[in-house]
Design a protein around this motif. Structure first.
Motif, short mmCIF file in Angstrom:
data_model
loop_
_atom_site.label_atom_id
_atom_site.label_comp_id
_atom_site.label_asym_id
_atom_site.label_seq_id
_atom_site.Cartn_x
_atom_site.Cartn_y
_atom_site.Cartn_z
N ARG A 1 -73.16 68.11 43.88
CA ARG A 1 -73.63 69.24 45.47
C ARG A 1 -72.57 68.89 46.11
N GLY A 2 -71.58 69.01 45.89
CA GLY A 2 -70.66 68.82 46.92
C GLY A 2 -70.20 67.18 47.31
N PHE A 3 -69.23 66.79 46.80
CA PHE A 3 -68.26 65.24 47.06
C PHE A 3 -68.18 64.46 48.63
N ASP A 4 -69.13 64.31 48.58
CA ASP A 4 -68.81 63.88 50.24
C ASP A 4 -69.82 62.37 50.59
N ALA A 5 -68.59 61.26 49.64
CA ALA A 5 -69.16 59.66 50.31
C ALA A 5 -69.15 58.95 51.67
N SER A 6 -69.58 60.18 52.92
CA SER A 6 -69.47 59.38 53.48
C SER A 6 -71.02 57.99 54.09
N ARG A 7 -71.92 59.00 53.20
CA ARG A 7 -72.90 58.29 52.84
C ARG A 7 -73.57 57.69 52.05
N ILE A 8 -73.97 56.61 51.64
CA ILE A 8 -73.86 56.70 49.99
C ILE A 8 -75.43 55.77 50.27
N LEU A 9 -76.74 56.13 49.56
CA LEU A 9 -77.51 55.09 48.96
C LEU A 9 -77.53 54.91 47.59
N LEU A 10 -78.27 53.55 47.84
CA LEU A 10 -77.86 52.73 46.88
C LEU A 10 -79.60 52.32 46.18
N PRO A 11 -80.07 52.22 45.58
CA PRO A 11 -81.17 51.22 45.03
C PRO A 11 -80.86 51.00 44.54
N THR A 12 -81.95 49.82 44.13
CA THR A 12 -81.52 48.52 43.04
C THR A 12 -83.12 47.85 42.46
N ALA A 13 -83.24 47.90 40.99
CA ALA A 13 -84.42 46.62 41.25
C ALA A 13 -83.64 45.32 40.26
N GLY A 14 -81.76 45.44 40.07
CA GLY A 14 -81.39 44.03 39.73
C GLY A 14 -80.54 44.55 38.33
N GLY A 15 -81.10 45.62 37.83
CA GLY A 15 -80.82 45.70 36.20
C GLY A 15 -79.32 45.78 36.23
N PRO A 16 -79.08 45.39 35.26
CA PRO A 16 -77.05 45.66 34.72
C PRO A 16 -76.38 46.67 34.79
N ASP A 17 -77.46 47.79 34.97
CA ASP A 17 -76.92 49.15 35.33
C ASP A 17 -75.98 49.05 37.14
N LYS B 1 -66.27 52.86 49.26
CA LYS B 1 -66.45 51.93 50.64
C LYS B 1 -65.18 52.25 51.10
N ASP B 2 -63.97 51.44 50.49
CA ASP B 2 -62.89 50.68 50.12
C ASP B 2 -62.54 51.69 50.38
N GLN B 3 -62.34 52.76 49.92
CA GLN B 3 -61.65 54.61 49.69
C GLN B 3 -62.06 55.16 50.31
N TYR B 4 -63.21 55.90 51.33
CA TYR B 4 -63.34 56.04 52.52
C TYR B 4 -64.53 56.24 53.42
N ASP B 5 -64.83 54.43 53.61
CA ASP B 5 -64.71 53.92 54.81
C ASP B 5 -66.24 54.65 55.14
N LEU C 1 -71.62 42.97 49.27
CA LEU C 1 -72.11 44.66 49.81
C LEU C 1 -72.63 43.91 50.76
N GLU C 2 -72.27 42.68 51.51
CA GLU C 2 -73.16 42.16 52.57
C GLU C 2 -73.25 42.87 53.97
N ASP C 3 -72.59 43.66 54.03
CA ASP C 3 -72.15 44.24 55.36
C ASP C 3 -73.08 46.13 54.97
N ALA C 4 -73.91 45.64 54.44
CA ALA C 4 -74.17 47.73 53.89
C ALA C 4 -75.39 47.34 54.39
N GLU C 5 -75.96 48.26 55.12
CA GLU C 5 -77.71 48.04 55.47
C GLU C 5 -78.59 48.19 54.90
#
Length: 778
Positions: free
Chosen positions: A617-633, A645-649, A677-681
């Motif tokens: 739906r358009g590539f924009d990596a400025s604000r990323i949401l990453l849900p996690t429950a700790g699985g391998p994927d 994060k390294d490429q696009y801050d 990812l300690e500095d992530a929100e």
């Protein structure tokens, strides 16, 4: 010096011709007639002619390849380019070591002729005794190694002088012999038992034809190679074959057969007999004849050794340029313009072989290794003709194709059967060493797979699986990270390439852009290849290449014709050794909307690499949401988030939905630290998971989520998205699923989520596969 340096074009047509003649006119005239006549009688002349005919087939193939690819290295370069680096390694080592053996043989003969004049004694070094011929040959080898060190121009000039003198001496001997020739001396032409010896003797004397292909080894240094190279290669074989046949016929017709048979100095003794019949001012010319033929023997063995050292060092140089051996061997002398390190190493091998080998071993070992090279060279021509790679445009073409290269390959390999078994076994060990050298050392360094491998992989649907697997299993493994991007829709190409380039750039890897063209089942793939309009696919891949290069990523492109579409993505990932696949996901992605075949489940339950499915739906990596429950994927999802994060801050938000908020916060802090990812929100919520992800995705530009269960890719294709939230958010979605394989039990009974989690958790600490795991996958 860089590995793409070129050698100066210092060799004219006469110098190139004399390299071939000078290498060949040696042992064939001055050493081998005694052995050949003892076993084949007058048919010895026919054995040299047969050897010349076999050599001519390969000379024709070498001429075409040489004019199409005038590069230093000759047969090695052609085989490496056509058959790939595995066979290139075999050819390079066989040609290099074979020439070193031959050079030692020539210098041994040189020592024998010098010693005939000076009469030195051998010396004992403890349990080892060195003959006078070995000691003299050692000194001669040092001289010619030094001459080669100072440049091809000086070497070519020396070859012209040596060969002209040599041909003059042989011509004089032939004229004198013709004056006393008696054809009755040749009868019976085929004494009892000699007919069966023709091919075995041909195998022995074939060492006399090792020079013609060596002209192509210095093709990069020949002026106007399109004209001069075929003339030199084919001309040298024809000239030398005529010289051998005529000389032997005159020798046998002019002197008793008993004088020649089993006599290593037959030509010298014959010269004494023939020249001794004449006198000038009362002085017999027998001594003059002996002196001339001894001098001719010195010239012949010296010119053979000189030309072989020249050519073998160039093969070593070419192997270094292609990274079969260390590229440090490529260094060119700043003053003399020669690959001086290659010459030094080759010279060292010649000296070692000279000290440890005997005359027969050195000659036959060189012969077998070269017959292997000649057979592979003919096969290389067939591959280049059939594959028609871009840029293959020879100035000279082999007549009567494919008969000439087929006969050349078969006859070269067949002649090996008639050589001493011990030498064949020794040569086989060298071939085995060459193959292991490639697999254990060079495979990690070479870059090009060869025309044959590309041809097989492009026709993977038509060819047997064994052929495709064999081609894949020996491809170069540069240990770079390979990001495959299946492209179908031009509207989404740029975003997929952007994402893939970011991942490849982070790992100093390569983007592999693949356009899979689906062909109806009623149409053969070959027919589709011939009739297909390439314009759309080429335009799409060229745009992908341009976009990837814009982001600084290395890129390669492939068009794959297949009767399948989505399924082919999995096979392509294996075929092109992908570490991760970035693919589009949508209702028209890869021509597979709403498909329900069970094969899809089977494919998606055994992923050949990590997969990222991108809902664009358009590539924009400025604000990323990453849900996690700790699985391998989610580990793979975290790795992708770090790359972006390294490429696009990017601003990364981690979300964890838990029943207990305190425990959830503890988990999320620990997980963030573990995945850099300690500095992530950090955001911890309670309640319905789908609702909380949807709410958190508001104002986000990209949702990255790890697959929550195995086989999610097949569910995407069928349209049953898991979880449903992926279709409800407004931002682009990137679904991550790690590589996994199913055991037989899992295929029959299925796989529980807990089993999968346990197995994948211990699979690897790295969310993106390491080079070692990639090798294991291959």
């Amino acid at each position: 010096m860089s590995s793409d340096e070129e050698l100066a074009k210092d060799l004219g047509p006469l110098a190139a011709l004399t390299i071939g003649i000078g290498t060949m006119v040696g042992a064939g005239i001055f050493v081998l007639p005694g052995t050949a006549v003892a076993r084949a009688g007058p048919l010895a002349a026919a054995t040299f002619v047969i050897g010349g005919v076999i050599a001519l087939f390969t000379a024709l193939s070498a001429s075409e390849l040489g004019t199409a690819m005038p590069k230093s290295g000759g047969a090695y370069f052609y085989v490496n380019r056509a058959l790939g680096p595995l066979f290139g390694s075999i050819t390079g080592w066989a040609n290099w070591i074979g020439l070193a053996f031959a050079s030692s043989f020539y210098m041994y003969g040189f020592g024998e002729y010098v010693n005939t004049l000076v009469g030195l004694e051998g010396i004992g070094l403890g349990p080892v005794t060195l003959s006078a011929a070995q000691l003299i040959g050692f000194g001669g080898a040092l001289l010619f190694i030094a001459i080669n060190y100072f440049g091809a121009k000086e070497t070519g000039t020396l070859q012209i002088i040596i060969v002209m003198l040599l041909l003059g001496i042989l011509t004089l001997f032939t004229v004198v012999g013709l004056l006393d020739a008696d054809l009755d001396s040749l009868r019976p032409i085929a004494p009892p038992g000699t007919t069966a010896e023709v091919l075995p003797v041909t195998a022995i004397v074939f060492v006399s034809y090792l020079g013609f292909v060596q002209i192509t080894s210095v093709a990069e240094e020949i002026k106007d190679p399109g004209r001069n190279l075929p003339r030199a290669v084919i001309g040298s074989v024809l000239i030398v074959t005529v010289i051998y046949a005529l000389f032997l016929l005159v020798l046998l017709a002019a002197v008793p057969t008993e004088l020649v048979a089993d006599n290593d100095t037959a030509v010298v003794d014959a010269a004494e007999l023939l020249f001794g019949q004449y006198s000038v001012f009362g002085y017999g010319l027998g001594t003059v004849g002996v002196g001339l033929l001894l001098f001719g023997g010195l010239l012949a063995t010296a010119s053979s050794a000189n030309a072989s050292i020249l050519s073998s060092s160039r093969i070593n140089f070419a192997m270094g340029r292609e990274k079969i051996v260390t590229p440090k061997l490529n260094e060119i002398h700043p003053r003399f313009g020669t690959p001086y390190k290659s010459i030094a190493i080759t010279g060292g091998l010649i000296l070692v072989f000279l000290l440890v080998g005997n005359l027969e071993l050195l000659a036959t070992a060189g012969s077998v290794l070269h017959l292997i090279v000649y057979g592979l060279l003919n096969l290389a021509l067939i591959v280049m003709r059939e594959a028609e790679p871009e840029g293959y445009d020879p100035d000279f073409e082999v007549p009567l194709y494919p008969i000439v290269p087929i006969v050349g390959a078969v006859s070269s390999f067949a002649l090996i059967v008639y050589i001493e078994p011990f030498v064949v076994v020794l040569s086989a060990l060298f071939v085995l060493f060459s193959a292991l050298w490639y697999l254990l050392y060079a495979r990690q360094k070479v870059e090009t797979p060869g025309v044959l491998a590309d041809w097989i992989l492009d026709r993977s649907e038509e060819l047997p699986d064994a052929a495709v697997s064999a081609a894949t299993s020996v491809q170069p493994d540069k240990s770079d990270y390979r990001v495959m991007v299946p492209l179908a829709n031009p509207a989404h190409e740029k975003h997929l390439i952007t994402l893939a380039s970011a991942i490849a750039d982070e790992r100093d890897g390569t983007v592999v852009a693949v356009n899979i063209v689906q062909v109806p089942d009623q149409t053969s793939l070959e027919g589709a290849r011939e009739q297909r309009d390439h314009e759309d696919a080429d335009r799409l891949l060229e745009q992908a290449r341009a976009d990837a290069e814009t982001y600084g990523a290395d890129v390669e492109t492939h068009v794959v014709l297949s009767h399948r579409a989505f399924e082919e993505v999995f096979d392509a990932a294996k075929r092109f050794s992908a570490d991760i696949c970035v693919m589009g996901w949508g209702p028209d992605a890869h021509g597979a909307p709403g498909r329900t075949e069970t094969t899809m489940d089977e494919l998606a339950h055994s992923l050949p690499c990590d997969f990222l499915a991108f809902r664009d739906r358009g590539f924009d990596a400025s604000r990323i949401l990453l849900p996690t429950a700790g699985g391998p994927d989610s580990e793979l999802a975290a790795a992708v988030a770090r790359v972006l994060k390294d490429q696009y801050d990017s601003a990364v938000t981690l979300l964890h939905v838990a029943e207990d908020r305190d425990r959830g916060e503890t988990f999320l802090r620990s997980w963030a630290a573990e995945h850099d990812l300690e500095d992530a929100e950090l955001r911890v919520e309670t309640g319905d998971i789908q609702t909380r992800i949807t709410d958190a995705a508001v104002n986000k530009t990209l949702l990255i989520i790890g697959a929550t269960e195995q086989g999610v890719l097949s569910r995407l294709v069928r349209g049953s998205l898991v979880p449903d939230v992926l279709s409800e958010v407004d931002c682009s979605v990137l679904l991550a699923e790690k590589r996994h394989e199913r055991s037989l039990r899992e295929r029959v009974f299925g796989t529980s989520d807990r089993d999968r989690l346990s197995e994948e958790t211990i699979e690897s600490d790295s969310p993106m596969r390491t080079d070692d795991s990639r090798k294991e996958a291959q």
